[in-house]
Write a protein that holds these residues in place. Structure first.
Motif, short mmCIF file in Angstrom:
data_model
loop_
_atom_site.label_atom_id
_atom_site.label_comp_id
_atom_site.label_asym_id
_atom_site.label_seq_id
_atom_site.Cartn_x
_atom_site.Cartn_y
_atom_site.Cartn_z
N LEU A 1 0.76 -1.18 -0.20
CA LEU A 1 -0.06 0.10 -0.21
C LEU A 1 0.81 1.20 -0.02
CD1 LEU A 1 -2.78 1.28 0.25
CD2 LEU A 1 -2.49 1.18 2.56
N SER A 2 1.96 1.34 0.95
CA SER A 2 2.71 2.43 0.86
C SER A 2 3.39 2.49 -0.32
CB SER A 2 3.44 2.30 2.09
OG SER A 2 4.63 1.27 2.04
N PHE A 3 4.14 1.51 -0.86
CA PHE A 3 4.48 1.61 -2.27
C PHE A 3 3.69 2.13 -3.26
CE2 PHE A 3 5.60 -0.62 -6.50
CZ PHE A 3 6.80 -0.12 -6.44
N TYR A 4 2.60 2.03 -3.41
CA TYR A 4 1.68 2.49 -4.60
C TYR A 4 1.60 4.02 -4.20
CZ TYR A 4 1.28 -1.67 -7.04
OH TYR A 4 1.57 -2.82 -7.74
N TRP B 1 -3.04 -6.76 -8.92
CA TRP B 1 -1.67 -7.68 -8.79
C TRP B 1 -1.49 -8.33 -7.29
CZ3 TRP B 1 1.98 -8.13 -12.48
CH2 TRP B 1 3.34 -8.51 -12.08
N PHE B 2 -1.77 -7.33 -6.31
CA PHE B 2 -1.51 -8.12 -5.05
C PHE B 2 -2.42 -9.32 -4.82
CE2 PHE B 2 -2.20 -8.43 -0.25
CZ PHE B 2 -0.81 -8.47 -0.09
N LYS B 3 -3.73 -9.24 -5.15
CA LYS B 3 -4.54 -10.21 -4.80
C LYS B 3 -4.41 -11.28 -5.73
CE LYS B 3 -9.58 -11.35 -4.77
NZ LYS B 3 -11.09 -10.78 -5.05
N LYS C 1 -4.58 -14.54 -2.70
CA LYS C 1 -5.20 -15.79 -2.62
C LYS C 1 -4.38 -16.85 -1.81
CE LYS C 1 -3.96 -17.08 -7.37
NZ LYS C 1 -4.47 -17.50 -8.81
N TYR C 2 -2.95 -16.83 -1.92
CA TYR C 2 -2.16 -17.37 -1.35
C TYR C 2 -2.16 -17.31 0.27
CZ TYR C 2 -0.93 -18.88 -6.00
OH TYR C 2 -0.88 -19.05 -7.21
#
Length: 197
Positions: free
Chosen positions: A123-126, A177-179, A184-185
């Motif tokens: 989140l902080s990266f984006y 991308w994250f999801k 999911k993993y």
């Protein structure tokens, strides 16, 4: 109370050990963890190659405006610094994932905490890319002949519209991308650990 009574009370108290996790459940956890590690490697190398290609493109591209070339290379270099900080944190998680032992419930709690931290890093990266996107939009408006002629309220509306669209796209692509590559993993691991803890 006498010392003998204290000793008796102490002896009666049972020290609860951290419950161990069965080998089958440990194997269930390792499968999604291996997928996460694989995706982390893919993301690292694809980002490194992407930045390398961008730098090579702008270094060897013959541009009419030298200032534009300097601005873009400076902006991409700054983005690389921010990305390298993020990948340093990312690499720490990667090392922890390869070194962690899942024999106890405490190790699973620690793993879940590391995933929550990694999600916050994402989140902080984006969010850290918002100023870069705005600067890139300014460069596009300043050095594109068709957009450079826009002035006044039309400039403000066009600039705000394109900036909001680009930032929204960045947000949704980042969430997707994250999801897709991690979420999911992580959910699978959380479901397994919820049954164990």
């Amino acid at each position: 109370m006498e010392i003998d009574q204290l000793k008796n009370i102490w002896d009666k108290d049972e020290v609860s050990e951290t419950p161990e996790i069965a080998m089958e459940k440990q194997k269930e956890i390792h499968l999604p963890l291996e997928r996460i590690r694989k995706n982390m490697r893919f993301e690292f190398w694809s980002t490194a190659v992407l930045f390398l290609l961008i730098i090579i493109f702008f270094l060897f591209k013959d541009m009419y405006i030298f200032k534009f070339k300097v601005y873009v290379i400076t902006l991409v270099s700054a983005q690389m610094l921010v990305t390298s900080f993020y990948f340093f944190k990312f690499f720490n998680l990667y090392k922890n994932l390869t070194a962690v032992d899942f024999n106890t419930a405490d190790s699973l709690r620690d793993l879940r905490h590391q995933f929550e931290l990694n999600e916050q890093y994402y989140l902080s990266f984006y969010i850290s890319f918002v100023p870069f996107v705005i600067c890139e939009m300014l460069l596009i408006f300043e050095f594109t002949p068709n957009l450079k002629s826009i002035e006044g309220i039309e400039f403000i509306l066009t600039f705000l519209g394109l900036s909001i669209f680009t930032l929204g796209l960045l947000y949704f692509v980042g969430k997707w991308w994250f999801k897709r590559y991690y979420g999911k993993y992580i959910s699978q691991i959380k479901a397994i650990s919820d049954n164990l803890i």
